[in-house]
Design a protein around this motif. Structure first.
Motif, PDB file in Angstrom:
ATOM      1  N   SER A 280       0.812  -1.212   0.000  1.00  0.00           N
ATOM      2  CA  SER A 280       0.000   0.000   0.000  1.00  0.00           C
ATOM      3  C   SER A 280       0.848   1.265   0.000  1.00  0.00           C
ATOM      4  O   SER A 280       0.494   2.258  -0.646  1.00  0.00           O
ATOM      5  CB  SER A 280      -0.950  -0.001   1.210  1.00  0.00           C
ATOM      6  OG  SER A 280      -0.236  -0.092   2.422  1.00  0.00           O
ATOM      7  N   ASN A 281       1.998   1.247   0.696  1.00  0.00           N
ATOM      8  CA  ASN A 281       2.849   2.436   0.712  1.00  0.00           C
ATOM      9  C   ASN A 281       3.555   2.636  -0.630  1.00  0.00           C
ATOM     10  O   ASN A 281       3.696   3.775  -1.098  1.00  0.00           O
ATOM     11  CB  ASN A 281       3.875   2.342   1.847  1.00  0.00           C
ATOM     12  CG  ASN A 281       3.260   2.677   3.195  1.00  0.00           C
ATOM     13  OD1 ASN A 281       2.662   3.726   3.356  1.00  0.00           O
ATOM     14  ND2 ASN A 281       3.406   1.791   4.163  1.00  0.00           N
ATOM     15  N   LEU A 282       3.986   1.547  -1.265  1.00  0.00           N
ATOM     16  CA  LEU A 282       4.568   1.672  -2.600  1.00  0.00           C
ATOM     17  C   LEU A 282       3.536   2.198  -3.595  1.00  0.00           C
ATOM     18  O   LEU A 282       3.841   3.055  -4.438  1.00  0.00           O
ATOM     19  CB  LEU A 282       5.101   0.312  -3.069  1.00  0.00           C
ATOM     20  CG  LEU A 282       6.416  -0.167  -2.446  1.00  0.00           C
ATOM     21  CD1 LEU A 282       6.708  -1.604  -2.868  1.00  0.00           C
ATOM     22  CD2 LEU A 282       7.582   0.743  -2.857  1.00  0.00           C
ATOM     23  N   GLN A 283       2.305   1.700  -3.481  1.00  0.00           N
ATOM     24  CA  GLN A 283       1.238   2.176  -4.368  1.00  0.00           C
ATOM     25  C   GLN A 283       0.941   3.651  -4.131  1.00  0.00           C
ATOM     26  O   GLN A 283       0.829   4.434  -5.077  1.00  0.00           O
ATOM     27  CB  GLN A 283      -0.029   1.351  -4.142  1.00  0.00           C
ATOM     28  CG  GLN A 283      -1.169   1.731  -5.064  1.00  0.00           C
ATOM     29  CD  GLN A 283      -2.445   0.979  -4.732  1.00  0.00           C
ATOM     30  OE1 GLN A 283      -2.939   1.048  -3.608  1.00  0.00           O
ATOM     31  NE2 GLN A 283      -2.976   0.261  -5.697  1.00  0.00           N
ATOM     32  N   GLN A 284       0.835   4.023  -2.854  1.00  0.00           N
ATOM     33  CA  GLN A 284       0.503   5.402  -2.527  1.00  0.00           C
ATOM     34  C   GLN A 284       1.599   6.368  -2.982  1.00  0.00           C
ATOM     35  O   GLN A 284       1.317   7.439  -3.529  1.00  0.00           O
ATOM     36  CB  GLN A 284       0.291   5.525  -1.011  1.00  0.00           C
ATOM     37  CG  GLN A 284      -0.446   6.789  -0.598  1.00  0.00           C
ATOM     38  CD  GLN A 284      -1.867   6.817  -1.125  1.00  0.00           C
ATOM     39  OE1 GLN A 284      -2.586   5.836  -1.068  1.00  0.00           O
ATOM     40  NE2 GLN A 284      -2.266   7.954  -1.672  1.00  0.00           N
ATOM     41  N   VAL A 285       2.856   5.975  -2.778  1.00  0.00           N
ATOM     42  CA  VAL A 285       3.973   6.830  -3.196  1.00  0.00           C
ATOM     43  C   VAL A 285       4.039   6.907  -4.714  1.00  0.00           C
ATOM     44  O   VAL A 285       4.315   7.974  -5.285  1.00  0.00           O
ATOM     45  CB  VAL A 285       5.303   6.310  -2.616  1.00  0.00           C
ATOM     46  CG1 VAL A 285       6.487   7.086  -3.192  1.00  0.00           C
ATOM     47  CG2 VAL A 285       5.311   6.426  -1.102  1.00  0.00           C
ATOM     48  N   GLY A 286       3.782   5.785  -5.401  1.00  0.00           N
ATOM     49  CA  GLY A 286       3.777   5.789  -6.858  1.00  0.00           C
ATOM     50  C   GLY A 286       2.750   6.758  -7.418  1.00  0.00           C
ATOM     51  O   GLY A 286       3.029   7.510  -8.362  1.00  0.00           O
ATOM     52  N   ILE A 287       1.542   6.756  -6.829  1.00  0.00           N
ATOM     53  CA  ILE A 287       0.496   7.696  -7.252  1.00  0.00           C
ATOM     54  C   ILE A 287       0.894   9.127  -6.889  1.00  0.00           C
ATOM     55  O   ILE A 287       0.722  10.061  -7.677  1.00  0.00           O
ATOM     56  CB  ILE A 287      -0.847   7.323  -6.603  1.00  0.00           C
ATOM     57  CG1 ILE A 287      -1.344   5.961  -7.131  1.00  0.00           C
ATOM     58  CG2 ILE A 287      -1.903   8.387  -6.874  1.00  0.00           C
ATOM     59  CD1 ILE A 287      -2.588   5.443  -6.444  1.00  0.00           C
TER      60      ILE A 287
END
Length: 314
Positions: free
Chosen positions: A96-103
């Motif tokens: 979830s943190n990788l996804q959030q940072v990617g966005i």
């Protein structure tokens, strides 16, 4: 009789996974706006803690009415539950943190949805190392779904940026989380494991929240705290916390019971379809012929993957 019960159970669980995908599909917009408002790690930390807290009264109510058949009793039960919950929480926090940072770093929501959904290809590949085989129809369904996702999510040329690389790592972490759930789901109470999962995810996300989002100076901390005075900042946080975490991820854990993890991941990839359909229904966004074809291909792939295929007689 047992065969019909298994079919009904798989149909119910397929519906629960599709419902989870529906909630996640709408949550993509909440993730984008919420991360911009308070910071990516803060958003994940708060929504995960809210998701954990929401499940506490559900657990109490379940115990009161004796709904759960897997309530931990012995030390062994608690050890298995805690191990599964912590392992899921670690995988979920990474994903979830990788996804959030990617966005947050600029990947468009559609592209983020496509790259994140690559977990449905990674699950069966990782599953091969765990001796979890799939039928030809499942592999064909994955191939069709990947084409459908590309048509649905990608516009123009495709290029990989640093933020996109983070989203691919996010897909890998989600694949690991799905396989961890598959391993523990028949041994533990799903709601309790979800509650522990979110608490662990929130605690881990709090570490980068303190050092990255909050900053080190008084002025940075003051600016970070002022974001919470905006009531509109709480709308995506509460949606993601209560529905995306508290409800949808719990539905995932319950719905994966008795399901092939690859088929489960394929059903959950419907979140990309639902995100586009939600934009069409709620925001009046027009659907192109390319996007409609993508939706049809993904729905067809989900149906194909769940067909009962006869095995060849030796």
């Amino acid at each position: 009789m047992m065969a019909s019960q298994d079919i009904r159970l798989k149909q119910r669980n397929s519906f629960l996974l599709a419902l989870a995908a529906f909630i996640w599909g709408i949550a993509f917009v909440a993730q984008s706006t919420g991360g911009d408002a308070v910071g990516p790690y803060t958003f994940n930390c708060i929504r995960s803690v809210i998701g954990s807290l929401v499940l506490v009264p559900v657990i109490k109510l379940s115990d009161w009415h004796h709904w759960s058949r897997r309530k931990p009793v012995s030390r062994k039960d608690w050890r298995i539950l805690l191990t599964g919950g912590v392992a899921c929480g670690i995988a979920l926090s990474v994903a979830s943190n990788l996804q959030q940072v990617g966005i947050y770093l600029g990947s468009p929501v559609g592209k983020a949805g496509f790259l994140t959904a690559c977990y449905m290809l990674m699950v069966p590949i990782l599953g091969l190392f765990l001796k979890k085989k799939c039928g030809w129809n499942v592999w064909l369904g994955i191939a069709i779904a990947m084409v459908g996702l590309y048509l649905l999510c990608m516009q123009g040329s495709f290029s990989i940026q640093f933020s996109d690389f983070l989203l691919l790592l996010c897909a890998l972490a989600f694949a690991v989380q799905i396989l961890i759930v598959d391993h523990y789901v028949d041994m533990v109470d799903g709601v309790r494991m979800a509650c522990i999962q979110f608490l662990v995810c929130g605690i881990i996300s709090a570490i980068p929240m303190v050092f990255v989002d909050m900053g080190c100076s008084v002025s940075e901390i003051s600016e970070w705290a002022s974001a919470f005075t905006d009531p509109y900042a709480w709308i995506p946080i509460l949606y993601a916390g209560v529905l995306s975490c508290g409800v949808a991820y719990t539905l995932q854990i319950i719905g994966q019971r008795g399901m092939n993890p690859t088929v489960a991941s394929l059903i959950m990839s419907l979140e990309s379809v639902f995100s586009v359909l939600a934009g069409w229904v709620l925001l009046g966004e027009a659907l192109s012929g390319r996007e409609i074809l993508g939706c049809i291909l993904i729905f067809s792939a989900v149906v194909l993957a769940q067909l009962q295929v006869r095995k060849k007689q030796p």
